[in-house]
Write a protein that holds these residues in place. Structure first.
Motif, PDB file in Angstrom:
ATOM      1  N   LYS A 130       0.828  -1.205   0.000  1.00  0.00           N
ATOM      2  CA  LYS A 130       0.000   0.000   0.000  1.00  0.00           C
ATOM      3  C   LYS A 130       0.869   1.265   0.000  1.00  0.00           C
ATOM      4  O   LYS A 130       0.650   2.201   0.760  1.00  0.00           O
ATOM      5  CB  LYS A 130      -0.961  -0.002   1.186  1.00  0.00           C
ATOM      6  CG  LYS A 130      -1.982  -1.123   1.112  1.00  0.00           C
ATOM      7  CD  LYS A 130      -3.015  -1.028   2.222  1.00  0.00           C
ATOM      8  CE  LYS A 130      -4.050  -2.133   2.086  1.00  0.00           C
ATOM      9  NZ  LYS A 130      -5.085  -2.079   3.134  1.00  0.00           N
ATOM     10  N   TYR A 135       0.256   4.207  -5.358  1.00  0.00           N
ATOM     11  CA  TYR A 135      -1.055   4.820  -5.587  1.00  0.00           C
ATOM     12  C   TYR A 135      -0.933   6.067  -6.450  1.00  0.00           C
ATOM     13  O   TYR A 135      -1.696   6.265  -7.397  1.00  0.00           O
ATOM     14  CB  TYR A 135      -1.717   5.171  -4.246  1.00  0.00           C
ATOM     15  CG  TYR A 135      -2.490   4.038  -3.627  1.00  0.00           C
ATOM     16  CD1 TYR A 135      -3.856   3.886  -3.859  1.00  0.00           C
ATOM     17  CD2 TYR A 135      -1.857   3.106  -2.817  1.00  0.00           C
ATOM     18  CE1 TYR A 135      -4.563   2.835  -3.291  1.00  0.00           C
ATOM     19  CE2 TYR A 135      -2.550   2.049  -2.239  1.00  0.00           C
ATOM     20  CZ  TYR A 135      -3.909   1.923  -2.486  1.00  0.00           C
ATOM     21  OH  TYR A 135      -4.607   0.884  -1.940  1.00  0.00           O
ATOM     22  N   SER A 193     -10.855   7.864  -5.873  1.00  0.00           N
ATOM     23  CA  SER A 193     -10.244   6.861  -5.006  1.00  0.00           C
ATOM     24  C   SER A 193      -8.899   7.344  -4.481  1.00  0.00           C
ATOM     25  O   SER A 193      -8.571   7.164  -3.299  1.00  0.00           O
ATOM     26  CB  SER A 193     -10.070   5.554  -5.790  1.00  0.00           C
ATOM     27  OG  SER A 193      -9.404   4.587  -5.004  1.00  0.00           O
ATOM     28  N   LYS A 195      -7.994  10.473  -4.120  1.00  0.00           N
ATOM     29  CA  LYS A 195      -8.251  11.562  -3.175  1.00  0.00           C
ATOM     30  C   LYS A 195      -8.556  11.009  -1.788  1.00  0.00           C
ATOM     31  O   LYS A 195      -8.048  11.515  -0.774  1.00  0.00           O
ATOM     32  CB  LYS A 195      -9.410  12.437  -3.663  1.00  0.00           C
ATOM     33  CG  LYS A 195      -9.674  13.646  -2.768  1.00  0.00           C
ATOM     34  CD  LYS A 195     -10.792  14.520  -3.351  1.00  0.00           C
ATOM     35  CE  LYS A 195     -10.991  15.769  -2.498  1.00  0.00           C
ATOM     36  NZ  LYS A 195     -12.074  16.633  -3.057  1.00  0.00           N
ATOM     37  N   LEU A 196      -9.370   9.965  -1.740  1.00  0.00           N
ATOM     38  CA  LEU A 196      -9.697   9.325  -0.467  1.00  0.00           C
ATOM     39  C   LEU A 196      -8.450   8.758   0.194  1.00  0.00           C
ATOM     40  O   LEU A 196      -8.248   8.906   1.405  1.00  0.00           O
ATOM     41  CB  LEU A 196     -10.724   8.215  -0.696  1.00  0.00           C
ATOM     42  CG  LEU A 196     -11.175   7.428   0.543  1.00  0.00           C
ATOM     43  CD1 LEU A 196     -11.849   8.365   1.551  1.00  0.00           C
ATOM     44  CD2 LEU A 196     -12.134   6.310   0.140  1.00  0.00           C
ATOM     45  N   TYR A 197      -7.580   8.142  -0.630  1.00  0.00           N
ATOM     46  CA  TYR A 197      -6.324   7.594  -0.091  1.00  0.00           C
ATOM     47  C   TYR A 197      -5.462   8.719   0.493  1.00  0.00           C
ATOM     48  O   TYR A 197      -4.885   8.569   1.583  1.00  0.00           O
ATOM     49  CB  TYR A 197      -5.565   6.856  -1.186  1.00  0.00           C
ATOM     50  CG  TYR A 197      -4.196   6.388  -0.729  1.00  0.00           C
ATOM     51  CD1 TYR A 197      -4.044   5.226   0.013  1.00  0.00           C
ATOM     52  CD2 TYR A 197      -3.054   7.137  -1.026  1.00  0.00           C
ATOM     53  CE1 TYR A 197      -2.800   4.804   0.450  1.00  0.00           C
ATOM     54  CE2 TYR A 197      -1.802   6.721  -0.594  1.00  0.00           C
ATOM     55  CZ  TYR A 197      -1.681   5.558   0.139  1.00  0.00           C
ATOM     56  OH  TYR A 197      -0.443   5.154   0.585  1.00  0.00           O
ATOM     57  N   CYS A 198      -5.353   9.843  -0.220  1.00  0.00           N
ATOM     58  CA  CYS A 198      -4.541  10.977   0.261  1.00  0.00           C
ATOM     59  C   CYS A 198      -5.105  11.540   1.560  1.00  0.00           C
ATOM     60  O   CYS A 198      -4.345  11.922   2.465  1.00  0.00           O
ATOM     61  CB  CYS A 198      -4.484  12.071  -0.807  1.00  0.00           C
ATOM     62  SG  CYS A 198      -3.483  11.638  -2.241  1.00  0.00           S
ATOM     63  N   GLN A 199      -6.424  11.610   1.668  1.00  0.00           N
ATOM     64  CA  GLN A 199      -7.050  12.101   2.901  1.00  0.00           C
ATOM     65  C   GLN A 199      -6.744  11.173   4.074  1.00  0.00           C
ATOM     66  O   GLN A 199      -6.499  11.633   5.192  1.00  0.00           O
ATOM     67  CB  GLN A 199      -8.559  12.224   2.696  1.00  0.00           C
ATOM     68  CG  GLN A 199      -8.961  13.385   1.792  1.00  0.00           C
ATOM     69  CD  GLN A 199     -10.436  13.387   1.461  1.00  0.00           C
ATOM     70  OE1 GLN A 199     -11.073  12.329   1.382  1.00  0.00           O
ATOM     71  NE2 GLN A 199     -11.002  14.561   1.238  1.00  0.00           N
ATOM     72  N   GLN A 200      -6.733   9.874   3.800  1.00  0.00           N
ATOM     73  CA  GLN A 200      -6.407   8.915   4.861  1.00  0.00           C
ATOM     74  C   GLN A 200      -4.925   8.956   5.204  1.00  0.00           C
ATOM     75  O   GLN A 200      -4.534   8.792   6.361  1.00  0.00           O
ATOM     76  CB  GLN A 200      -6.802   7.503   4.405  1.00  0.00           C
ATOM     77  CG  GLN A 200      -8.299   7.307   4.247  1.00  0.00           C
ATOM     78  CD  GLN A 200      -8.653   5.974   3.603  1.00  0.00           C
ATOM     79  OE1 GLN A 200      -7.798   5.312   3.004  1.00  0.00           O
ATOM     80  NE2 GLN A 200      -9.909   5.577   3.716  1.00  0.00           N
ATOM     81  N   ASN A 201      -4.102   9.193   4.190  1.00  0.00           N
ATOM     82  CA  ASN A 201      -2.650   9.177   4.382  1.00  0.00           C
ATOM     83  C   ASN A 201      -2.137  10.452   5.052  1.00  0.00           C
ATOM     84  O   ASN A 201      -1.296  10.395   5.957  1.00  0.00           O
ATOM     85  CB  ASN A 201      -1.962   8.997   3.020  1.00  0.00           C
ATOM     86  CG  ASN A 201      -0.467   8.759   3.144  1.00  0.00           C
ATOM     87  OD1 ASN A 201      -0.049   7.732   3.682  1.00  0.00           O
ATOM     88  ND2 ASN A 201       0.337   9.677   2.657  1.00  0.00           N
ATOM     89  N   GLY A 203      -4.316  13.022   6.238  1.00  0.00           N
ATOM     90  CA  GLY A 203      -5.307  13.632   7.109  1.00  0.00           C
ATOM     91  C   GLY A 203      -6.257  14.484   6.285  1.00  0.00           C
ATOM     92  O   GLY A 203      -5.820  15.237   5.414  1.00  0.00           O
ATOM     93  N   GLU A 204      -7.549  14.356   6.553  1.00  0.00           N
ATOM     94  CA  GLU A 204      -8.551  15.030   5.729  1.00  0.00           C
ATOM     95  C   GLU A 204      -8.342  16.529   5.660  1.00  0.00           C
ATOM     96  O   GLU A 204      -8.549  17.170   4.635  1.00  0.00           O
ATOM     97  CB  GLU A 204      -9.950  14.715   6.264  1.00  0.00           C
ATOM     98  CG  GLU A 204     -11.073  15.272   5.405  1.00  0.00           C
ATOM     99  CD  GLU A 204     -12.438  14.811   5.871  1.00  0.00           C
ATOM    100  OE1 GLU A 204     -13.440  15.343   5.353  1.00  0.00           O
ATOM    101  OE2 GLU A 204     -12.497  13.935   6.751  1.00  0.00           O
TER     102      GLU A 204
END
Length: 304
Positions: A130, A135, A193, A195-201, A203-204
């Motif tokens: 991951k 990504y 998808s 964008k969601l990964y970057c927010q998780q990685n 922080g939102e």
């Protein structure tokens, strides 16, 4: 003095709001030309002659530069000397008497095999550890393939340019103006998808305004993109094609032509300044179109 004239030229390009990438390219090429002049004891711009420029270009060719590269260098030198003429520092531009070298008309594109190999490589990395790089680089390739945008345009992409509702991207283009292009559902899903990964990685609330960043969450540079593809090229070890952002752009154009898209539509998607540029691509891949037609034409299966 040559070195002072060069600095004045760079300042003039900056004042005219020429992009930083273009100015950096001027500096890289003209620094080489300056070094060549100094080695031949030319320090005054008035002493630059046609033979000086020809000698430099010939040396570049000896070092392995192809016709396209030497023509690009001639173009930069010519622009610098034209500036000196405009400023009445020199009377005539000696490089105007030099014709461009004949270029081989060959544009590299990726085959379906190349594309699958690259995407599968990053898919394996994503599943294994991951990795942020996997990504990001996977999404980058999908974006290049699906939109045909340039490297600088990709690094300038912001999340605010990603319009999910209307399925389009706003591009800060080569002519330093914003243009809008449509995007497919597949690209929307991949960018969403990612964008969601970057927010998780990160922080939102720490999401960078730019879509593509480095591991420290800072905007990705064009040089960084170039280095990404240099590393990918070593892994893939393709013998028949160069792994670069521009090869993706050419591939996008070729696929559109082979699919039967109109020249006008391709011009708009590629954002070519003139449709004649698009028509050259269409003419170049005309044989591919004929081969496809010969193979798949419906008349083949009809007894006439």
């Amino acid at each position: 003095m040559l070195k002072f004239a060069l600095q004045e030229f760079y300042d003039d390009r900056d004042y005219k709001n020429i992009s930083q990438n273009t100015i950096d390219n001027y500096k890289e090429i003209l620094k080489q030309f300056e070094t060549y002049c100094f080695e031949h004891e030319i320090v005054d711009v008035n002493d630059i002659s046609k033979s000086t420029v020809m000698g430099y270009l010939t040396e570049c060719k000896r070092k392995g530069n192809n016709a396209t590269t030497t023509n690009s260098k001639l173009q930069r030198i010519r622009a610098f000397l034209n500036y000196l003429v405009e400023e009445e520092i020199i009377k005539d531009n000696p490089s105007n008497k030099i014709k461009k070298a004949q270029e081989d008309i060959k544009i590299e594109v990726f085959s379906d095999y190349h594309i699958k190999q690259m995407l599968n490589y990053y898919r394996r990395l994503k599943q294994r550890d991951k990795s942020f790089y996997a990504y990001r680089d996977y999404t980058m390739i999908v974006t290049f393939l699906s939109s045909g945008i340039r490297r600088t345009e990709l690094t300038n992409l912001k999340w605010s340019d990603f319009d999910v509702t209307n399925a389009r991207l706003r591009i800060f283009g080569k002519s330093r103006k914003h243009e809008v292009i449509p995007i497919t559902d597949k690209l929307i899903r991949e960018l969403s998808s990612y964008k969601l990964y970057c927010q998780q990685n990160f922080g939102e609330h720490n999401l960078n305004e730019y879509i593509f960043t480095n591991r420290e969450n800072k905007k990705l540079t064009t040089n960084a993109v170039q280095n990404i593809f240099k590393r990918l090229a070593k892994v893939m070890n393709f013998k028949d094609v160069r792994v670069s952002s521009h090869t993706f752009r050419h591939t996008f154009c070729q696929k559109c032509i082979q699919a039967g898209m109109s020249t006008f539509a391709i011009q708009k998607l590629m954002r070519h300044s003139s449709i004649s540029v698009t028509e050259r691509y269409a003419a170049m891949w005309g044989n591919d179109l004929k081969e496809q037609n010969d193979k798949f034409n419906p008349i083949n299966s009809i007894d006439v």
